[in-house]
Write an enzyme that holds these catalytic residues in place. Structure first.
Site, PDB file in Angstrom:
ATOM      1  N   HIS A 191      28.649 -84.689  34.498  1.00  0.00           N
ATOM      2  CA  HIS A 191      28.921 -84.467  35.898  1.00  0.00           C
ATOM      3  C   HIS A 191      30.130 -83.388  36.051  1.00  0.00           C
ATOM      4  CE1 HIS A 191      31.323 -87.920  34.923  1.00  0.00           C
ATOM      5  NE2 HIS A 191      32.034 -87.412  35.820  1.00  0.00           N
ATOM      6  N   CYS A 194      38.891 -91.092  37.609  1.00  0.00           N
ATOM      7  CA  CYS A 194      38.420 -90.370  36.331  1.00  0.00           C
ATOM      8  C   CYS A 194      38.718 -89.030  36.672  1.00  0.00           C
ATOM      9  CB  CYS A 194      36.785 -90.488  35.933  1.00  0.00           C
ATOM     10  SG  CYS A 194      35.716 -89.925  37.187  1.00  0.00           S
TER      11      CYS A 194
END
Length: 674
Positions: A65, A184
């Protein structure tokens, strides 16, 4: 708002053999659906994100991603591989692959959808349904949440079910409480998966877990009351935790975000063990934390703070990493002098001459090991000052600059300047826009290369020699200190050591002292002696005060007082922190006065010290040891007398609430003066 995933974005027979091929295959579907405008540019962003940290998860899931300027709508493509594709997960290849594409400015609604998917991936029934699906349209609907996947009932994020909490409270027991932060680098998938994994593990263990997700759409801060009531903290993060000082004073488990996903039960168990042992983490305004690997991690609120606050944070980062080298190297050198005398420093290399049965050879060995550790002081200081400013890419130019500082004899001051220069240069380079193809190699090649060259040039050609001259002038000044000048310096150092007891001022004074040990002179050895002597006063004074006037202190403080004897004797100034926290207006001025007396007397007596730590256990290595101990005793008596006097005056003052004498030192109110 367009649908996140459609049937055209589902490939139930993904034939790619590698993660790059899988990303390309799924990205081509996004291009065909007009969700991605530039295939190669988008794949470069995916590759750069993958280089920061593998995106494979336990359970056969790959979730590449990224956020990219080449994406015009939040999009998810799904592929199912019969052979499996290696995405770096510990348990093997992934058969379920999700490629998540988010625009550079994705709105909160889309991010909510993406985070919801990330949480659902932690549900085994959901992933089983994906593996069993035969129709792309049905699988797309399942991923969108339009078909039931036997999800657990919705709850507040990370909180234990209300019924379970009520049952526990009805049974007379309060559940163990944990607050967690997950984040993250992209803030889309792993952040929310870790949150769900920790919350689910907490429910299974009967632990109340409340999670704050610091994702791409910002974050909603935990209620301060929830943090205050928590028994422990878990940080599962790969970028720096924002506003981290909220979690001070709690046992802390600090790991990467994937640990929060893959082994949440272990983290909860570790948090419970730390709480049982009473381990309290030291959390500064910006400790550095986990970084994203590209030096572009969120720097919390520190980057927006006043320049003085940020500068102090950067310097503290370097000093904190330098201290273990100081302690290990300094004590080894001091021990070598105790065994073989000061002439040990001029002994031949033990690699060429070592006799097993000779004490002098062992003394030389210890001295040379300690000297090797000391040789790292300035490079480590510079490297981690730079790290505190610009994260991992700044380490190389910081260490290089510190090493050059030693080469040009710029010493401790040169290390400070080199670290600040390295951090500033790296921060400047990071602000330069680069093409997507270069982003992956910037932190490991381009930034260290350019920054090292620039810092090296500045240190060798521009600033190195002037700093070396200043360092020599400072050394000459210390050597020439005598009489009132030395006493004044001792007072200042004593006040700094005792003001915050292990905080920034304390560390600045300590760093000033140990910097002189790298090239010891009579003046620098006197400074080291004064700093250690003053640093021993606060815990010793509180230990003595709790012994001579027990009624002025609570039972807990009296117990802390017994431990403070050992802490003070060992030069652990932090042993007085519980007393200062409970009654700062009386304790801090008292110990500062005692520290000033000790520092002044130590300098006046001409006491010297070659060891950077050790307290009373290195007295044999102290010049004028009896006068040195007298200085410590005098400062301790002054601080004790003041603390007893101030607390006694507070205790005698009228208390309209009738609580005088019952609250001990925990009552920090100033007595009313008529």
């Amino acid at each position: 708002m367009s649908e996140l995933i459609t049937a055209e974005l589902v490939d139930l027979d993904l034939s790619a053999a590698t993660k790059d091929a899988a990303a390309r295959s799924l990205a081509e579907r996004m291009v065909a659906a007009h969700r991605v405008t530039d295939l190669d540019g988008f794949l470069a962003d995916v590759s750069a994100r993958e280089a920061q940290m593998p995106t494979g998860l336990d359970g056969g899931i790959g979730i590449p991603h990224c956020r990219s300027e080449h994406v015009n709508a939040p999009t998810l493509a799904f592929g199912r591989s019969a052979a499996g594709i290696d995405f770096g997960a510990a348990d093997g290849p992934a058969d379920l692959v999700f490629l998540i594409a988010a625009p550079a400015g994705a709105d909160d609604d889309h991010l909510t959808i993406l985070s919801g998917l990330a949480r659902r991936l932690m549900d085994p029934e959901f992933t089983a349904a994906l593996r069993a699906g035969r129709d792309p349209a049905a699988v797309a609907a399942l991923i969108r949440g339009e078909e039931p996947a036997e999800e657990p009932a919705a709850e507040e994020e990370g909180t234990a079910p209300e019924a379970e909490t009520e049952t526990a409270e009805a049974a007379g027991s309060v559940p163990f409480r944990i607050v967690a932060v997950t984040s993250c680098p992209t803030g889309i998938a792993h952040t929310y998966m870790a949150a769900e994994s920790l919350a689910a593990a907490g429910r299974a263990e009967g632990v109340e877990v409340t999670v704050e997700t610091q994702g791409s759409g910002g974050f909603k801060k935990l209620d301060p009351a929830v943090i205050a009531a928590a028994d422990a903290v878990i940080w599962a993060h790969d970028v720096e935790v924002r506003e981290r000082t909220r979690f001070r004073g709690k046992p802390l488990v600090d790991v990467g975000v994937k640990a929060g996903i893959n082994r949440p039960a272990e983290l909860i168990a570790e948090a419970r063990r730390k709480a049982e042992r009473g381990e309290i983490a030291a959390v500064s305004e910006a400790d550095g934390g986990k970084d994203s690997g590209d030096g572009d991690a969120d720097r919390s609120g520190a980057d927006h703070a006043h320049f003085g606050v940020r500068l102090r944070t950067y310097l503290m980062s370097g000093v904190s990493y330098m201290v273990p080298f100081v302690a290990a190297g300094g004590l080894l050198i001091a021990l070598s002098f105790a065994i073989g005398g000061y002439e040990t420093a001029s002994a031949k290399s033990v690699a060429d001459h070592f006799v097993w049965g000779e004490a002098d050879s062992w003394a030389a060995l210890l001295n040379q090991i300690g000297s090797a550790a000391f040789a790292f002081l300035v490079p480590v200081l510079a490297g981690y000052i730079a790290y505190g400013m610009a994260d991992r890419p700044a380490l190389v130019p910081g260490f290089v600059g510190g090493s050059i500082a030693l080469t040009v004899n710029a010493g401790f001051l040169g290390g400070l300047v080199a670290g600040l220069l390295a951090g500033a240069v790296v921060m400047a380079i990071q602000r330069v826009p680069v093409t997507a193809t270069l982003r992956g190699i910037m932190p490991v090649l381009v930034i260290p290369l350019i920054a090292s060259a620039v810092v090296g040039f500045l240190m060798f050609i521009v600033v190195g020699k002037p700093i070396a001259s200043l360092q020599n002038a400072l050394t000459d000044w210390l050597n020439g200190l005598s009489g009132s000048n030395a006493v004044i310096l001792g007072v200042v150092l004593g006040l700094m050591m005792c003001f915050d007891m292990g905080g920034p001022l304390n560390k600045v004074a300590y760093a000033f002292a140990v910097g002189g040990l790298a090239d010891p002179t009579d003046g620098s050895l006197k400074v080291m002696a004064a700093v250690m002597a003053a640093g021993m006063v606060p815990p010793l004074a509180m230990a003595l005060a709790t012994t001579v006037r027990k009624k002025l202190f609570t039972k807990t403080e009296r117990e802390n007082g017994r431990a403070a004897w050992v802490l003070g004797a060992s030069f652990i100034t932090e042993g007085a922190i519980p007393f200062a926290a409970a009654d700062p207006l009386r304790v801090i001025p008292s110990v500062m006065a005692g520290g000033a007396v000790t520092g002044a007397l130590s300098m006046a007596f001409g006491a010297t010290l070659r060891a950077p730590h050790g307290g009373v256990f290195v007295v044999p290595l102290i010049g004028e040891p009896f006068l040195y101990l007298l200085a410590i005793a005098a400062g301790t008596l002054v601080a004790t007398a003041l603390v007893v006097l101030l607390k006694g005056a507070r205790r005698a003052a009228p208390d309209p609430a009738g609580a005088a004498g019952a609250s001990g030192s925990g009552d920090s109110r100033v007595p009313v003066v008529a």
